[in-house]
Enzyme design. Structure first.
Site, PDB file in Angstrom:
ATOM      1  N   ARG A  28      63.352 -29.847 -11.180  1.00 14.03           N
ATOM      2  CA  ARG A  28      64.084 -30.779 -10.311  1.00 14.03           C
ATOM      3  C   ARG A  28      64.703 -30.072  -9.104  1.00 14.03           C
ATOM      4  NH1 ARG A  28      64.709 -35.753 -12.972  1.00 14.03           N
ATOM      5  NH2 ARG A  28      65.031 -35.667 -15.216  1.00 14.03           N
TER       6      ARG A  28
ATOM      7  N   ASP B 222      55.676 -45.500  -9.986  1.00 15.05           N
ATOM      8  CA  ASP B 222      54.346 -45.203 -10.532  1.00 15.05           C
ATOM      9  C   ASP B 222      53.763 -46.524 -11.064  1.00 15.05           C
ATOM     10  OD1 ASP B 222      52.166 -43.931 -11.676  1.00 15.05           O
ATOM     11  OD2 ASP B 222      53.280 -43.069 -13.336  1.00 15.05           O
TER      12      ASP B 222
ATOM     13  N   GLY C 249      66.199 -38.712 -11.454  1.00 15.35           N
ATOM     14  CA  GLY C 249      65.336 -38.223 -10.370  1.00 15.35           C
ATOM     15  C   GLY C 249      65.809 -38.504  -8.962  1.00 15.35           C
TER      16      GLY C 249
ATOM     17  N   GLU D 238      65.080 -44.916  -5.494  1.00 13.30           N
ATOM     18  CA  GLU D 238      64.270 -44.369  -6.581  1.00 13.30           C
ATOM     19  C   GLU D 238      63.512 -43.155  -6.074  1.00 13.30           C
ATOM     20  OE1 GLU D 238      63.749 -43.677  -9.436  1.00 13.30           O
ATOM     21  OE2 GLU D 238      62.643 -45.224 -10.517  1.00 13.30           O
ATOM     22  N   ASP D 239      63.195 -42.240  -6.990  1.00 15.20           N
ATOM     23  CA  ASP D 239      62.433 -41.053  -6.589  1.00 15.20           C
ATOM     24  C   ASP D 239      60.953 -41.380  -6.410  1.00 15.20           C
ATOM     25  OD1 ASP D 239      62.051 -41.503  -9.319  1.00 15.20           O
ATOM     26  OD2 ASP D 239      62.453 -39.436  -9.943  1.00 15.20           O
TER      27      ASP D 239
ATOM     28  N   PHE E 217      50.523 -35.687 -10.859  1.00 12.91           N
ATOM     29  CA  PHE E 217      51.899 -35.636 -11.346  1.00 12.91           C
ATOM     30  C   PHE E 217      52.687 -34.698 -10.447  1.00 12.91           C
ATOM     31  CE2 PHE E 217      55.536 -34.845 -13.979  1.00 12.91           C
ATOM     32  CZ  PHE E 217      55.781 -36.114 -14.470  1.00 12.91           C
TER      33      PHE E 217
HETATM   34  P1  IMP Z   1      57.183 -46.213 -13.629  1.00 11.49           P
HETATM   35  O1  IMP Z   1      57.984 -47.091 -14.508  1.00 11.49           O
HETATM   36  O2  IMP Z   1      55.827 -45.917 -14.209  1.00 11.49           O
HETATM   37  O3  IMP Z   1      57.067 -46.693 -12.200  1.00 11.49           O
HETATM   38  O4  IMP Z   1      57.843 -44.784 -13.669  1.00 11.49           O
HETATM   39  C1  IMP Z   1      58.898 -44.481 -12.909  1.00 11.49           C
HETATM   40  C2  IMP Z   1      59.575 -43.223 -13.370  1.00 11.49           C
HETATM   41  O5  IMP Z   1      58.696 -42.315 -14.039  1.00 11.49           O
HETATM   42  C3  IMP Z   1      60.059 -42.505 -12.147  1.00 11.49           C
HETATM   43  O6  IMP Z   1      61.342 -42.930 -11.793  1.00 11.49           O
HETATM   44  C4  IMP Z   1      60.022 -41.078 -12.588  1.00 11.49           C
HETATM   45  O7  IMP Z   1      61.220 -40.760 -13.241  1.00 11.49           O
HETATM   46  C5  IMP Z   1      58.864 -41.014 -13.576  1.00 11.49           C
HETATM   47  N1  IMP Z   1      57.622 -40.555 -12.915  1.00 11.49           N
HETATM   48  C6  IMP Z   1      56.534 -41.290 -12.585  1.00 11.49           C
HETATM   49  N2  IMP Z   1      55.602 -40.548 -11.965  1.00 11.49           N
HETATM   50  C7  IMP Z   1      56.120 -39.292 -11.883  1.00 11.49           C
HETATM   51  C8  IMP Z   1      55.634 -38.042 -11.338  1.00 11.49           C
HETATM   52  O8  IMP Z   1      54.542 -37.910 -10.748  1.00 11.49           O
HETATM   53  N3  IMP Z   1      56.477 -36.982 -11.457  1.00 11.49           N
HETATM   54  C9  IMP Z   1      57.702 -37.050 -12.053  1.00 11.49           C
HETATM   55  N4  IMP Z   1      58.189 -38.186 -12.572  1.00 11.49           N
HETATM   56  C10 IMP Z   1      57.406 -39.296 -12.498  1.00 11.49           C
HETATM   57 MG    MG Z   2      63.070 -41.962 -11.887  1.00 14.65          MG
END
Ligand code: IMP
Ligand code: MG
Length: 172
Positions: free
Chosen positions: A162, A100, A41, A96-97, A149
């Site tokens: 993407r 969450d 991402g 990081e993109d 999302f």
């Molecule tokens: P985390 O471990 O829950 O913080 O998730 C992080 C990863 O989940 C990010 O680097 C994204 O690749 C993916 N992710 C989390 N939320 C979204 C979203 O709203 N759209 C797309 N990808 C997401």
């Molecule tokens: Mg990611």
């Protein structure tokens, strides 16, 4: 058909990235940093960000995947591409993109710390706070989003969207 609702426009993204890049360039003006992007991402954001930096920079990528349901991270994370360059004693900025729950980052920060860099800071395009499960300090964050999302500008849903130049809320 899934619906795409515009959330962040291209010119807002461009302006914010230029501002964040100025802050990073100021903070590290006597240093050379290593940007480490989290695939897949972050690659779009990182390619724009690095071209605005006015300090010497090296780059690398790591890739992590988590086994979970379609739109949430399970916390069960596996590294699928390891670091390729030596970051011992280096100033590292993770790119990081979106953050969450924070589980992916918490895991990756521990992995990167094992190489004993001089410092680690975190830069994220999006800070989504709705489901944050671990305490993570984001040093450079472009936009805070409360919920939903998001896709586009590197972010995917099932590997799609993407390539969109702006950020959208995906309504399934
Ligand atoms: P985390 O471990 O829950 O913080 O998730 C992080 C990863 O989940 C990010 O680097 C994204 O690749 C993916 N992710 C989390 N939320 C979204 C979203 O709203 N759209 C797309 N990808 C997401
Ligand atoms: Mg990611």
């Amino acid at each position: 058909m899934p619906e795409l609702i515009p959330v962040i426009k291209k010119d807002a993204i461009d302006r914010k990235i230029a501002e964040i890049a100025r802050r990073i360039s100021d903070d590290y003006k006597d240093s050379e940093i290593v940007l480490i992007g989290i695939l897949k991402g972050a690659f779009v954001f990182m390619s724009d960000l690095m071209r605005h930096l006015t300090i010497p920079v090296q780059i690398d990528f790591i890739c992590a995947s988590s086994y979970g349901s379609g739109t949430s991270t399970s916390g069960n994370i596996k590294l699928t591409k390891e670091l390729g360059i030596d970051i011992h004693n280096r100033d590292v900025v993770i790119v990081e993109d979106i953050i969450d729950t924070g589980h992916t980052l918490a895991y990756l920060i521990e992995y990167l710390k094992s190489f004993r860099p001089k410092s680690i800071r975190l830069c994220s395009m999006l800070d989504k706070r709705e489901r944050r499960g671990v305490d993570i300090k984001i040093d450079y964050s472009c936009f805070i989003v409360e919920e939903g999302f998001l896709v586009g500008y590197g972010l995917d849903y099932a590997e799609n969207y993407r390539n969109l130049p702006e950020i959208y809320h995906l309504k399934l």
